[in-house]
Design a protein around this motif. Structure first.
Motif, mmCIF file in Angstrom:
data_model
loop_
_atom_site.group_PDB
_atom_site.id
_atom_site.type_symbol
_atom_site.label_atom_id
_atom_site.label_comp_id
_atom_site.label_asym_id
_atom_site.label_seq_id
_atom_site.Cartn_x
_atom_site.Cartn_y
_atom_site.Cartn_z
ATOM 1 N N ILE A 83 26.915 37.964 -87.491
ATOM 2 C CA ILE A 83 27.229 37.710 -86.086
ATOM 3 C C ILE A 83 26.101 38.168 -85.164
ATOM 4 C CG2 ILE A 83 28.801 38.353 -84.204
ATOM 5 C CD1 ILE A 83 30.978 38.690 -86.401
ATOM 6 N N THR A 84 25.464 39.250 -85.510
ATOM 7 C CA THR A 84 24.445 39.824 -84.624
ATOM 8 C C THR A 84 23.023 39.392 -84.969
ATOM 9 O OG1 THR A 84 24.387 41.825 -86.010
ATOM 10 C CG2 THR A 84 25.828 41.856 -84.081
ATOM 11 N N LEU A 93 25.367 31.806 -79.686
ATOM 12 C CA LEU A 93 24.563 31.714 -78.468
ATOM 13 C C LEU A 93 24.552 30.287 -77.935
ATOM 14 C CD1 LEU A 93 21.491 34.036 -79.188
ATOM 15 C CD2 LEU A 93 23.556 34.529 -77.858
ATOM 16 N N GLU A 94 24.504 29.317 -78.827
ATOM 17 C CA GLU A 94 24.564 27.909 -78.405
ATOM 18 C C GLU A 94 25.887 27.624 -77.704
ATOM 19 O OE1 GLU A 94 24.002 25.772 -82.009
ATOM 20 O OE2 GLU A 94 21.812 26.011 -82.030
ATOM 21 N N ILE A 95 26.968 28.147 -78.248
ATOM 22 C CA ILE A 95 28.290 27.959 -77.639
ATOM 23 C C ILE A 95 28.334 28.604 -76.254
ATOM 24 C CG2 ILE A 95 30.743 28.527 -77.847
ATOM 25 C CD1 ILE A 95 30.353 28.407 -80.910
ATOM 26 N N SER A 113 32.839 28.670 -86.466
ATOM 27 C CA SER A 113 31.717 29.486 -86.914
ATOM 28 C C SER A 113 32.205 30.771 -87.568
ATOM 29 C CB SER A 113 30.801 29.830 -85.730
ATOM 30 O OG SER A 113 30.067 28.714 -85.318
ATOM 31 N N PHE A 114 33.211 31.374 -86.969
ATOM 32 C CA PHE A 114 33.735 32.638 -87.481
ATOM 33 C C PHE A 114 34.347 32.455 -88.870
ATOM 34 C CE2 PHE A 114 37.297 35.757 -87.699
ATOM 35 C CZ PHE A 114 36.543 36.926 -87.695
ATOM 36 N N LEU A 170 33.463 37.378 -79.754
ATOM 37 C CA LEU A 170 33.882 36.957 -78.416
ATOM 38 C C LEU A 170 32.787 37.220 -77.382
ATOM 39 C CD1 LEU A 170 37.577 38.252 -78.396
ATOM 40 C CD2 LEU A 170 36.799 35.899 -78.655
ATOM 41 N N GLN A 171 32.163 38.374 -77.462
ATOM 42 C CA GLN A 171 31.100 38.713 -76.515
ATOM 43 C C GLN A 171 29.938 37.736 -76.616
ATOM 44 O OE1 GLN A 171 31.427 43.235 -77.607
ATOM 45 N NE2 GLN A 171 30.133 43.092 -75.803
ATOM 46 N N LYS A 172 29.540 37.415 -77.849
ATOM 47 C CA LYS A 172 28.407 36.509 -78.051
ATOM 48 C C LYS A 172 28.733 35.087 -77.598
ATOM 49 C CE LYS A 172 25.797 39.596 -80.141
ATOM 50 N NZ LYS A 172 24.591 40.159 -79.490
#
Length: 301
Positions: A83-84, A93-95, A113-114, A170-172
């Motif tokens: 994820i990071t 990041l695209e999302i 993705s998840f 969620l943050q990303k």
């Protein structure tokens, strides 16, 4: 973990290698419900642990027969790395740059993705990279958490690492900074407030006018379309709709960001039995109203 529920979680990076979108959406709904219905081993109201998943449920001969605490923590830490730092990070990041797209569709892309990343990681441990593999791992995790074999430190470690990975997703995906996250209600939401909040959510989902709107999508033929339509009602009518909105009543701003932060809060207290009862019952009612098969239900004729 819902995760929240509560909601749907799927994957896009490697999804086409092992599953169709409909299967991913089904896995997402099932995963969310398992997350909500799981219970905390430290709570005296925890029911007896379920029997271990049977041997015949294993998709292949290489699949583990059980999950250990070390294995569970390792999987969530590997997931956090994807994820990071990995391709999942790039996709998220695209999302996050697709602000003009409805939040429901971005949420689905995030979940794709998840889940596909999770399936990819689980394959390295012997599970099938499929809905069946994710489901088996989820069932084994549920048994582990309810077995009573874990120390309180192990329970806290597993829950914290799982919650951290989910909130990072969620943050990303929705471009929420660490500062915004730390300043939100997510960090200091106590269990009493969280229970009150989820009672409001459950009541709103089961309000007659909301269930009536959910019933209007019952005649849709394609299951993915039903999932999407139901998610739109949950987000736009249940959480964002009304004056004041449900988000405002729960202490969050009426916005996409408020909705996302609320999902982080849900993951923090997902193992509470009372919250599981509120959310699990409401989501079952919603899916039934919308004509979406629930785990264990007979397929539609």
């Amino acid at each position: 973990a819902a995760r929240s529920l509560i909601f749907s979680r799927n994957g896009g990076i490697v999804a086409s290698r092992f599953a169709q979108r409909e299967n991913l959406l089904t896995a997402a709904i099932t995963s969310n419900k398992q997350c909500y219905l799981s219970t905390n081993t430290s709570t005296t109201t925890t029911p007896p642990p379920p029997p271990p998943p049977q041997q015949q449920q294993r998709p292949n001969a290489h699949a583990p027969t059980a999950v250990t605490a070390d294995m569970a923590i390792s999987i969530t830490k590997i997931l956090k790395q994807y994820i990071t730092n990995g391709l999942t990070h790039k996709r998220l990041l695209e999302i996050s740059q697709q602000g003009e797209v409805d939040i429901v569709f971005r949420w689905q892309s995030m979940m794709e993705s998840f889940l596909s990343t999770q399936a990819h990681i689980l394959a390295g441990f012997g599970y099938d990279a499929s809905e069946a593999g994710i489901g088996l791992y989820g069932a084994q995790m549920g048994h582990l958490m309810q077995s009573g074999d874990l120390t309180s430190a192990e329970v806290e470690d597993i829950q914290a690492s799982t919650r951290d990975a989910w909130c990072t997703v969620l943050q990303k995906a929705f471009n929420i900074s660490e500062e915004e996250f730390q300043n939100s209600n997510v960090v200091d939401m106590d269990i009493v407030k969280a229970r009150d909040m989820m009672h409001l959510v459950s009541s709103r989902i089961q309000a007659p006018e909301v269930l009536e709107k959910m019933a209007s999508i019952k005649d849709m033929e394609a299951l993915p379309e039903k999932h999407t339509a139901l998610q739109k009602i949950l987000v736009h009518d249940v959480y964002l709709g009304g004056t004041p909105s449900l988000l405002q009543q729960c202490g969050f701003e009426t916005s996409e960001k408020g909705y996302v932060l609320m999902q982080c809060t849900l993951s923090k207290h997902q193992n509470d039995p009372l919250i599981a009862q509120y959310v699990g019952g409401a989501m079952m009612r919603a899916m039934e109203a919308a004509g979406i098969p629930t785990p264990g239900s007979a397929p539609p004729k």
